[in-house]
Write a protein that holds these residues in place. Sequence first.
Motif, PDB file in Angstrom:
ATOM      1  N   TRP A  96       0.753  -1.364   0.035  1.00  0.00           N
ATOM      2  CA  TRP A  96      -0.034  -0.013  -0.129  1.00  0.00           C
ATOM      3  C   TRP A  96       0.821   1.151  -0.060  1.00  0.00           C
ATOM      4  O   TRP A  96       0.439   2.198  -0.735  1.00  0.00           O
ATOM      5  CB  TRP A  96      -1.048  -0.137   0.990  1.00  0.00           C
ATOM      6  N   ASN A  97       2.146   1.226   0.684  1.00  0.00           N
ATOM      7  CA  ASN A  97       2.998   2.516   0.557  1.00  0.00           C
ATOM      8  C   ASN A  97       3.192   2.372  -0.920  1.00  0.00           C
ATOM      9  O   ASN A  97       3.625   3.607  -1.226  1.00  0.00           O
ATOM     10  CB  ASN A  97       4.361   2.155   1.550  1.00  0.00           C
ATOM     11  N   VAL A  98       3.472   1.463  -1.596  1.00  0.00           N
ATOM     12  CA  VAL A  98       4.155   1.680  -2.914  1.00  0.00           C
ATOM     13  C   VAL A  98       2.928   2.189  -3.943  1.00  0.00           C
ATOM     14  O   VAL A  98       3.347   3.028  -4.385  1.00  0.00           O
ATOM     15  CB  VAL A  98       4.407   0.108  -3.468  1.00  0.00           C
ATOM     16  N   LEU A 147      19.621   9.505  -0.914  1.00  0.00           N
ATOM     17  CA  LEU A 147      19.163   9.902  -2.180  1.00  0.00           C
ATOM     18  C   LEU A 147      18.528   9.085  -3.109  1.00  0.00           C
ATOM     19  O   LEU A 147      18.454   9.511  -4.360  1.00  0.00           O
ATOM     20  CB  LEU A 147      20.630  10.379  -2.755  1.00  0.00           C
ATOM     21  N   GLY A 148      18.466   7.753  -2.733  1.00  0.00           N
ATOM     22  CA  GLY A 148      17.816   6.667  -3.817  1.00  0.00           C
ATOM     23  C   GLY A 148      16.540   6.405  -3.038  1.00  0.00           C
ATOM     24  O   GLY A 148      15.936   7.167  -1.987  1.00  0.00           O
ATOM     25  N   PRO A 149      15.606   5.489  -3.831  1.00  0.00           N
ATOM     26  CA  PRO A 149      14.145   5.480  -3.440  1.00  0.00           C
ATOM     27  C   PRO A 149      14.212   4.228  -2.150  1.00  0.00           C
ATOM     28  O   PRO A 149      15.187   3.599  -2.127  1.00  0.00           O
ATOM     29  CB  PRO A 149      13.724   4.678  -4.601  1.00  0.00           C
ATOM     30  N   ALA A 150      13.357   4.582  -1.486  1.00  0.00           N
ATOM     31  CA  ALA A 150      12.945   3.691  -0.414  1.00  0.00           C
ATOM     32  C   ALA A 150      12.179   2.520  -0.971  1.00  0.00           C
ATOM     33  O   ALA A 150      11.659   2.591  -1.939  1.00  0.00           O
ATOM     34  CB  ALA A 150      12.136   4.451   0.770  1.00  0.00           C
ATOM     35  N   GLY A 151      12.716   1.447  -0.382  1.00  0.00           N
ATOM     36  CA  GLY A 151      11.697   0.053  -0.859  1.00  0.00           C
ATOM     37  C   GLY A 151      11.704  -1.124  -0.026  1.00  0.00           C
ATOM     38  O   GLY A 151      12.004  -1.034   1.040  1.00  0.00           O
ATOM     39  N   ILE A 152      10.825  -1.860  -0.426  1.00  0.00           N
ATOM     40  CA  ILE A 152      10.324  -2.949   0.269  1.00  0.00           C
ATOM     41  C   ILE A 152      11.512  -3.952   0.390  1.00  0.00           C
ATOM     42  O   ILE A 152      11.925  -4.460   1.677  1.00  0.00           O
ATOM     43  CB  ILE A 152       9.097  -3.831  -0.180  1.00  0.00           C
ATOM     44  N   ASP A 192       5.051   6.348  -1.317  1.00  0.00           N
ATOM     45  CA  ASP A 192       5.834   6.831  -0.260  1.00  0.00           C
ATOM     46  C   ASP A 192       7.264   5.678  -0.787  1.00  0.00           C
ATOM     47  O   ASP A 192       8.256   6.027   0.005  1.00  0.00           O
ATOM     48  CB  ASP A 192       5.364   6.206   1.004  1.00  0.00           C
ATOM     49  N   MET A 193       7.013   4.558  -1.032  1.00  0.00           N
ATOM     50  CA  MET A 193       8.158   3.612  -1.175  1.00  0.00           C
ATOM     51  C   MET A 193       8.098   3.236  -2.770  1.00  0.00           C
ATOM     52  O   MET A 193       7.078   3.340  -3.482  1.00  0.00           O
ATOM     53  CB  MET A 193       8.112   2.521  -0.387  1.00  0.00           C
ATOM     54  N   SER A 194       9.163   2.240  -3.188  1.00  0.00           N
ATOM     55  CA  SER A 194       9.224   1.430  -4.306  1.00  0.00           C
ATOM     56  C   SER A 194       9.415  -0.003  -4.055  1.00  0.00           C
ATOM     57  O   SER A 194       9.344  -0.274  -2.799  1.00  0.00           O
ATOM     58  CB  SER A 194      10.308   1.986  -5.333  1.00  0.00           C
TER      59      SER A 194
END
Length: 401
Positions: A311-313, A344-349, A317-319
Amino acid sequence: MENKKERYQVALVSEDQKINEDINFFLEDRFHIDVFSNGVVLYNHLTKEPDKYDFILSVSGLTGVHGLPLKETIHKLGFSHIPFFLVVDKADNDMIQICIQNGITDIFIKPLDKITLQTRLDFQLKHPVVGWKKRKQEDKGFNSYKMPFVKRVFDLLVAGTVLLILSPLFLIVALLIKLESKGPVVYYSYRVGTGYNIFKFYKFRSMFTGADAKLHQLKHLNQYSTEKQEPSDLEPERQEVKELCEFCEQAGGGCLRPLYDDNQIVCEKIFNARKKSDKESAFIKIKDDPRVTKVGKFIRNTSIDELPQLWNVIKGDMSLVGNRPLPLYEAEKITTDKYSLRFLGPAGITGLWQVEKRGRGEMSEEERLSLDNDYVKNFSVWFDLKILLRTIPALFQSENV
Protein backbone atom coordinates in the motif's frame (compact mmCIF):
# COMPACT_ATOMS: atom_id res chain seq x y z
CA MET A 1 4.92 56.15 16.65
CA GLU A 2 6.46 52.84 17.81
CA ASN A 3 6.69 50.09 15.21
CA LYS A 4 4.67 46.99 15.82
CA LYS A 5 6.89 44.14 16.96
CA GLU A 6 7.29 41.31 14.50
CA ARG A 7 6.86 37.75 15.78
CA TYR A 8 9.78 35.58 14.67
CA GLN A 9 9.84 31.80 14.32
CA VAL A 10 12.29 29.60 16.25
CA ALA A 11 12.82 25.84 15.76
CA LEU A 12 13.88 24.41 19.13
CA VAL A 13 15.47 20.94 19.04
CA SER A 14 15.38 19.60 22.58
CA GLU A 15 14.20 16.71 24.75
CA ASP A 16 14.68 18.69 27.97
CA GLN A 17 11.24 19.80 29.15
CA LYS A 18 12.65 22.27 31.69
CA ILE A 19 14.81 24.00 29.04
CA ASN A 20 11.84 24.08 26.65
CA GLU A 21 9.68 25.82 29.24
CA ASP A 22 12.41 28.33 30.11
CA ILE A 23 13.09 29.25 26.47
CA ASN A 24 9.40 29.62 25.71
CA PHE A 25 8.98 31.87 28.77
CA PHE A 26 12.03 33.98 27.85
CA LEU A 27 11.08 34.48 24.20
CA GLU A 28 7.28 34.39 24.10
CA ASP A 29 6.96 38.17 23.67
CA ARG A 30 8.62 38.27 20.25
CA PHE A 31 9.19 34.68 19.16
CA HIS A 32 7.01 31.71 18.34
CA ILE A 33 8.66 28.44 19.43
CA ASP A 34 8.16 25.09 17.67
CA VAL A 35 9.73 22.21 19.64
CA PHE A 36 11.26 19.18 17.89
CA SER A 37 12.49 16.21 19.92
CA ASN A 38 14.08 14.62 16.85
CA GLY A 39 16.32 16.10 14.17
CA VAL A 40 14.68 14.15 11.35
CA VAL A 41 11.30 15.70 12.11
CA LEU A 42 12.97 19.09 11.84
CA TYR A 43 14.45 18.16 8.42
CA ASN A 44 10.98 17.21 7.25
CA HIS A 45 9.47 20.53 8.36
CA LEU A 46 12.29 22.51 6.76
CA THR A 47 11.72 20.71 3.46
CA LYS A 48 7.99 21.49 3.50
CA GLU A 49 8.34 25.07 4.77
CA PRO A 50 11.90 26.19 3.89
CA ASP A 51 11.36 29.88 4.77
CA LYS A 52 9.45 29.43 8.02
CA TYR A 53 12.18 29.60 10.67
CA ASP A 54 14.39 32.55 11.51
CA PHE A 55 16.56 30.57 13.96
CA ILE A 56 17.37 27.01 14.95
CA LEU A 57 18.14 26.54 18.63
CA SER A 58 19.48 23.10 19.61
CA VAL A 59 20.05 21.74 23.11
CA SER A 60 22.84 19.17 22.88
CA GLY A 61 26.44 18.30 23.54
CA LEU A 62 28.82 19.37 20.77
CA THR A 63 29.24 15.81 19.47
CA GLY A 64 25.68 14.66 20.24
CA VAL A 65 23.28 13.88 17.39
CA HIS A 66 21.69 17.32 17.78
CA GLY A 67 25.04 19.13 17.91
CA LEU A 68 27.54 19.22 15.04
CA PRO A 69 25.94 16.25 13.21
CA LEU A 70 22.60 18.10 13.12
CA LYS A 71 24.27 21.29 11.88
CA GLU A 72 26.13 19.38 9.14
CA THR A 73 22.96 17.66 7.93
CA ILE A 74 21.01 20.93 7.84
CA HIS A 75 23.84 22.35 5.73
CA LYS A 76 23.75 19.39 3.31
CA LEU A 77 19.98 19.69 2.96
CA GLY A 78 20.40 23.31 1.84
CA PHE A 79 19.48 25.25 5.00
CA SER A 80 22.86 26.59 6.10
CA HIS A 81 21.44 30.12 5.80
CA ILE A 82 19.33 29.62 8.95
CA PRO A 83 21.29 30.82 12.02
CA PHE A 84 22.08 27.81 14.24
CA PHE A 85 22.52 28.29 18.01
CA LEU A 86 23.70 25.58 20.40
CA VAL A 87 22.79 25.30 24.09
CA VAL A 88 25.49 23.41 26.04
CA ASP A 89 26.40 22.59 29.63
CA LYS A 90 29.96 23.97 29.42
CA ALA A 91 32.27 25.53 26.86
CA ASP A 92 35.94 26.40 26.52
CA ASN A 93 38.02 28.23 23.90
CA ASP A 94 38.66 25.09 21.85
CA MET A 95 34.97 24.27 21.72
CA ILE A 96 34.11 27.83 20.69
CA GLN A 97 36.70 27.61 17.92
CA ILE A 98 35.20 24.33 16.66
CA CYS A 99 31.74 25.90 16.62
CA ILE A 100 32.97 28.88 14.61
CA GLN A 101 34.75 26.63 12.10
CA ASN A 102 31.58 24.58 11.58
CA GLY A 103 29.21 27.50 11.03
CA ILE A 104 27.44 27.52 14.40
CA THR A 105 26.24 31.09 14.93
CA ASP A 106 26.61 31.21 18.71
CA ILE A 107 26.47 29.05 21.83
CA PHE A 108 24.56 29.53 25.08
CA ILE A 109 25.72 27.99 28.34
CA LYS A 110 23.28 26.60 30.90
CA PRO A 111 21.63 27.89 32.98
CA LEU A 112 20.07 30.15 30.37
CA ASP A 113 19.69 33.85 31.05
CA LYS A 114 16.69 35.69 29.59
CA ILE A 115 18.53 38.95 28.83
CA THR A 116 21.48 37.17 27.18
CA LEU A 117 19.22 34.99 25.05
CA GLN A 118 17.06 37.90 23.84
CA THR A 119 20.05 40.21 23.27
CA ARG A 120 21.97 37.74 21.09
CA LEU A 121 18.95 36.78 19.02
CA ASP A 122 18.07 40.45 18.51
CA PHE A 123 21.66 41.17 17.49
CA GLN A 124 21.49 38.38 14.90
CA LEU A 125 18.27 39.87 13.49
CA LYS A 126 19.82 43.32 13.16
CA HIS A 127 23.29 42.17 12.08
CA PRO A 128 23.06 38.80 10.29
CA VAL A 129 26.24 36.84 9.65
CA VAL A 130 27.98 38.33 6.59
CA GLY A 131 27.11 36.46 3.43
CA TRP A 132 24.30 34.27 4.81
CA LYS A 133 21.70 35.86 2.50
CA LYS A 134 23.94 35.14 -0.47
CA ARG A 135 24.44 31.55 0.67
CA LYS A 136 20.68 31.16 0.94
CA GLN A 137 20.34 31.83 -2.78
CA GLU A 138 23.24 29.52 -3.65
CA ASP A 139 22.29 26.57 -1.43
CA LYS A 140 20.86 23.72 -3.46
CA GLY A 141 20.85 21.02 -0.80
CA PHE A 142 20.36 17.37 -1.67
CA ASN A 143 19.78 16.47 -5.29
CA SER A 144 16.18 15.33 -4.99
CA TYR A 145 15.42 11.85 -6.25
CA LYS A 146 12.88 11.67 -9.06
CA MET A 147 11.15 8.36 -9.60
CA PRO A 148 11.69 7.19 -13.21
CA PHE A 149 8.40 6.86 -15.07
CA VAL A 150 9.05 3.21 -16.01
CA LYS A 151 9.87 2.30 -12.41
CA ARG A 152 6.69 3.99 -11.11
CA VAL A 153 4.45 2.25 -13.66
CA PHE A 154 6.10 -1.09 -12.89
CA ASP A 155 5.58 -0.54 -9.14
CA LEU A 156 1.87 0.26 -9.58
CA LEU A 157 1.19 -2.74 -11.84
CA VAL A 158 3.05 -5.27 -9.68
CA ALA A 159 1.86 -3.93 -6.30
CA GLY A 160 -1.77 -3.72 -7.45
CA THR A 161 -1.71 -7.24 -8.92
CA VAL A 162 -0.08 -8.80 -5.85
CA LEU A 163 -2.54 -7.07 -3.50
CA LEU A 164 -5.44 -8.51 -5.50
CA ILE A 165 -4.05 -12.05 -5.71
CA LEU A 166 -2.98 -12.25 -2.07
CA SER A 167 -6.16 -10.77 -0.57
CA PRO A 168 -7.26 -14.23 0.77
CA LEU A 169 -3.86 -14.59 2.50
CA PHE A 170 -4.34 -11.16 4.07
CA LEU A 171 -7.62 -12.30 5.61
CA ILE A 172 -6.10 -15.51 7.02
CA VAL A 173 -3.11 -13.70 8.55
CA ALA A 174 -5.40 -11.05 10.05
CA LEU A 175 -7.52 -13.74 11.70
CA LEU A 176 -4.48 -15.56 13.17
CA ILE A 177 -3.04 -12.33 14.58
CA LYS A 178 -6.36 -11.43 16.21
CA LEU A 179 -6.76 -14.90 17.75
CA GLU A 180 -3.30 -14.91 19.35
CA SER A 181 -3.08 -11.45 20.91
CA LYS A 182 -4.96 -8.22 21.43
CA GLY A 183 -4.27 -5.18 19.30
CA PRO A 184 -4.61 -3.99 15.71
CA VAL A 185 -3.87 -6.37 12.83
CA VAL A 186 -1.95 -3.77 10.86
CA TYR A 187 0.06 -1.07 12.55
CA TYR A 188 2.11 1.83 11.27
CA SER A 189 5.24 3.55 12.47
CA TYR A 190 6.88 6.67 11.10
CA ARG A 191 9.83 5.94 8.82
CA VAL A 192 12.36 8.07 6.96
CA GLY A 193 12.70 7.53 3.23
CA THR A 194 14.08 9.44 0.27
CA GLY A 195 15.53 12.85 1.16
CA TYR A 196 14.71 12.31 4.86
CA ASN A 197 10.98 12.41 4.02
CA ILE A 198 8.80 10.99 6.83
CA PHE A 199 5.81 8.76 6.09
CA LYS A 200 3.56 6.13 7.69
CA PHE A 201 5.07 2.67 7.20
CA TYR A 202 2.59 -0.25 7.34
CA LYS A 203 3.22 -3.81 8.54
CA PHE A 204 1.28 -6.76 9.94
CA ARG A 205 1.69 -6.67 13.71
CA SER A 206 4.19 -9.33 14.78
CA MET A 207 4.77 -8.21 18.39
CA PHE A 208 2.72 -7.93 21.52
CA THR A 209 1.25 -4.47 22.07
CA GLY A 210 3.51 -1.99 23.87
CA ALA A 211 6.67 -3.54 22.40
CA ASP A 212 8.26 -0.18 21.46
CA ALA A 213 8.28 0.93 25.11
CA LYS A 214 10.48 -2.07 26.03
CA LEU A 215 13.11 -1.45 23.32
CA HIS A 216 15.57 0.35 25.63
CA GLN A 217 15.68 -2.74 27.89
CA LEU A 218 16.88 -4.94 25.01
CA LYS A 219 19.61 -2.79 23.43
CA HIS A 220 22.28 -5.16 24.81
CA LEU A 221 20.92 -7.80 22.37
CA ASN A 222 21.33 -5.56 19.30
CA GLN A 223 22.91 -7.50 16.40
CA TYR A 224 24.52 -4.33 15.03
CA SER A 225 26.06 -3.22 18.32
CA THR A 226 29.87 -3.11 18.35
CA GLU A 227 29.89 -3.97 22.04
CA LYS A 228 27.65 -6.28 24.07
CA GLN A 229 26.32 -4.22 26.95
CA GLU A 230 24.47 -5.29 30.04
CA PRO A 231 20.89 -3.97 30.31
CA SER A 232 20.43 -1.05 32.65
CA ASP A 233 17.59 1.25 33.60
CA LEU A 234 19.98 3.91 34.90
CA GLU A 235 21.09 6.90 32.88
CA PRO A 236 24.89 7.41 32.86
CA GLU A 237 26.11 10.11 35.19
CA ARG A 238 28.35 12.95 34.06
CA GLN A 239 32.00 11.92 34.42
CA GLU A 240 35.34 13.66 34.50
CA VAL A 241 38.05 12.69 32.00
CA LYS A 242 39.36 9.33 33.23
CA GLU A 243 41.74 8.52 30.38
CA LEU A 244 44.29 10.89 28.86
CA CYS A 245 46.17 10.74 25.57
CA GLU A 246 49.99 10.64 25.61
CA PHE A 247 50.29 14.39 24.96
CA CYS A 248 48.07 15.30 27.90
CA GLU A 249 49.89 12.87 30.19
CA GLN A 250 53.26 14.40 29.33
CA ALA A 251 51.97 17.93 29.82
CA GLY A 252 50.44 17.12 33.20
CA GLY A 253 47.59 18.98 34.87
CA GLY A 254 44.71 17.08 33.24
CA CYS A 255 43.17 17.03 29.75
CA LEU A 256 44.18 19.92 27.48
CA ARG A 257 41.51 19.32 24.81
CA PRO A 258 38.34 18.04 26.49
CA LEU A 259 35.14 17.43 24.52
CA TYR A 260 31.88 17.99 26.36
CA ASP A 261 29.11 15.55 25.48
CA ASP A 262 25.64 15.22 27.01
CA ASN A 263 26.73 12.63 29.57
CA GLN A 264 30.52 12.77 29.85
CA ILE A 265 33.74 14.64 29.20
CA VAL A 266 36.30 12.89 27.01
CA CYS A 267 39.77 13.64 25.68
CA GLU A 268 39.42 14.77 22.05
CA LYS A 269 42.28 12.60 20.73
CA ILE A 270 40.94 9.47 22.40
CA PHE A 271 37.42 10.30 21.25
CA ASN A 272 38.52 10.60 17.62
CA ALA A 273 40.50 7.38 17.81
CA ARG A 274 37.53 5.45 19.13
CA LYS A 275 34.86 7.17 17.07
CA LYS A 276 34.50 4.36 14.53
CA SER A 277 34.58 1.42 16.93
CA ASP A 278 32.98 2.90 20.03
CA LYS A 279 29.97 4.73 18.56
CA GLU A 280 26.41 3.77 19.32
CA SER A 281 24.98 1.58 16.60
CA ALA A 282 22.58 3.35 14.24
CA PHE A 283 20.65 0.19 13.36
CA ILE A 284 18.78 -1.83 15.96
CA LYS A 285 17.87 -5.46 15.25
CA ILE A 286 17.18 -7.88 18.11
CA LYS A 287 17.90 -11.56 17.47
CA ASP A 288 15.25 -13.93 18.93
CA ASP A 289 13.31 -10.89 20.13
CA PRO A 290 11.15 -11.90 23.16
CA ARG A 291 8.52 -9.31 22.19
CA VAL A 292 7.57 -11.28 19.04
CA THR A 293 4.44 -13.46 19.05
CA LYS A 294 4.34 -17.03 17.65
CA VAL A 295 2.39 -15.90 14.59
CA GLY A 296 4.72 -12.91 14.38
CA LYS A 297 7.78 -15.15 14.24
CA PHE A 298 6.30 -17.08 11.31
CA ILE A 299 5.22 -14.05 9.29
CA ARG A 300 8.60 -12.42 9.92
CA ASN A 301 10.61 -15.43 8.76
CA THR A 302 8.49 -15.65 5.61
CA SER A 303 8.38 -11.83 5.21
CA ILE A 304 4.56 -11.92 5.15
CA ASP A 305 4.59 -9.11 7.71
CA GLU A 306 5.99 -6.82 5.00
CA LEU A 307 3.05 -7.26 2.59
CA PRO A 308 1.03 -4.22 3.80
CA GLN A 309 3.89 -2.09 2.48
CA LEU A 310 2.46 -2.73 -0.97
CA TRP A 311 0.00 0.00 0.00
CA ASN A 312 2.97 2.31 0.64
CA VAL A 313 4.11 1.50 -2.91
CA ILE A 314 0.68 2.36 -4.31
CA LYS A 315 0.74 5.68 -2.40
CA GLY A 316 4.21 6.52 -3.73
CA ASP A 317 5.97 6.51 -0.34
CA MET A 318 8.16 3.62 -1.42
CA SER A 319 9.17 1.51 -4.39
CA LEU A 320 9.29 -2.28 -4.67
CA VAL A 321 13.10 -2.07 -4.69
CA GLY A 322 15.20 0.47 -2.82
CA ASN A 323 16.93 1.17 0.47
CA ARG A 324 15.06 0.20 3.59
CA PRO A 325 13.25 3.20 5.16
CA LEU A 326 14.52 3.74 8.70
CA PRO A 327 12.90 4.66 12.03
CA LEU A 328 13.52 8.25 13.08
CA TYR A 329 15.97 7.33 15.86
CA GLU A 330 18.13 5.43 13.35
CA ALA A 331 17.94 7.94 10.50
CA GLU A 332 19.10 10.91 12.57
CA LYS A 333 22.37 9.05 13.33
CA ILE A 334 23.17 8.57 9.64
CA THR A 335 24.03 12.11 8.61
CA THR A 336 27.70 11.85 7.62
CA ASP A 337 28.80 12.53 4.05
CA LYS A 338 29.89 8.90 3.78
CA TYR A 339 26.47 7.35 4.42
CA SER A 340 23.77 10.00 3.88
CA LEU A 341 23.98 9.04 0.18
CA ARG A 342 21.57 6.18 0.98
CA PHE A 343 18.77 8.78 1.35
CA LEU A 344 19.28 9.99 -2.23
CA GLY A 345 17.74 6.82 -3.67
CA PRO A 346 14.25 5.35 -3.42
CA ALA A 347 12.98 3.69 -0.27
CA GLY A 348 11.97 0.09 -0.98
CA ILE A 349 10.36 -3.07 0.37
CA THR A 350 13.37 -5.13 -0.67
CA GLY A 351 16.85 -4.06 -1.61
CA LEU A 352 20.46 -4.97 -2.21
CA TRP A 353 21.46 -5.67 1.39
CA GLN A 354 18.56 -8.10 1.88
CA VAL A 355 19.55 -10.32 -1.04
CA GLU A 356 23.30 -10.02 -0.41
CA LYS A 357 23.41 -10.79 3.29
CA ARG A 358 20.11 -12.17 4.49
CA GLY A 359 20.43 -15.75 5.73
CA ARG A 360 24.26 -15.69 5.68
CA GLY A 361 24.94 -14.82 9.30
CA GLU A 362 25.22 -11.53 11.14
CA MET A 363 25.89 -8.39 9.11
CA SER A 364 27.70 -5.35 10.43
CA GLU A 365 26.28 -1.85 10.29
CA GLU A 366 29.20 -0.81 8.08
CA GLU A 367 28.39 -3.53 5.52
CA ARG A 368 24.70 -2.66 5.42
CA LEU A 369 25.33 1.06 4.91
CA SER A 370 27.88 0.32 2.19
CA LEU A 371 25.36 -1.85 0.33
CA ASP A 372 22.76 0.93 0.60
CA ASN A 373 25.22 3.35 -1.00
CA ASP A 374 26.12 0.80 -3.69
CA TYR A 375 22.46 0.54 -4.68
CA VAL A 376 22.13 4.32 -5.12
CA LYS A 377 25.30 4.45 -7.23
CA ASN A 378 24.33 1.52 -9.47
CA PHE A 379 20.57 1.97 -9.71
CA SER A 380 18.77 0.96 -12.92
CA VAL A 381 15.49 -0.73 -13.81
CA TRP A 382 17.38 -3.90 -14.83
CA PHE A 383 19.25 -3.87 -11.52
CA ASP A 384 15.86 -3.71 -9.75
CA LEU A 385 14.62 -6.74 -11.69
CA LYS A 386 17.70 -8.74 -10.68
CA ILE A 387 17.15 -7.84 -7.01
CA LEU A 388 13.47 -8.82 -7.21
CA LEU A 389 14.38 -12.22 -8.70
CA ARG A 390 16.98 -12.79 -5.97
CA THR A 391 14.48 -11.74 -3.28
CA ILE A 392 12.30 -14.83 -3.82
CA PRO A 393 14.87 -17.40 -2.55
CA ALA A 394 15.92 -14.94 0.18
CA LEU A 395 12.39 -15.16 1.62
CA PHE A 396 13.00 -18.78 2.60
CA GLN A 397 16.09 -18.11 4.71
CA SER A 398 16.20 -19.81 8.10
CA GLU A 399 17.94 -17.15 10.17
CA ASN A 400 15.75 -15.07 12.45
CA VAL A 401 16.51 -11.55 11.25
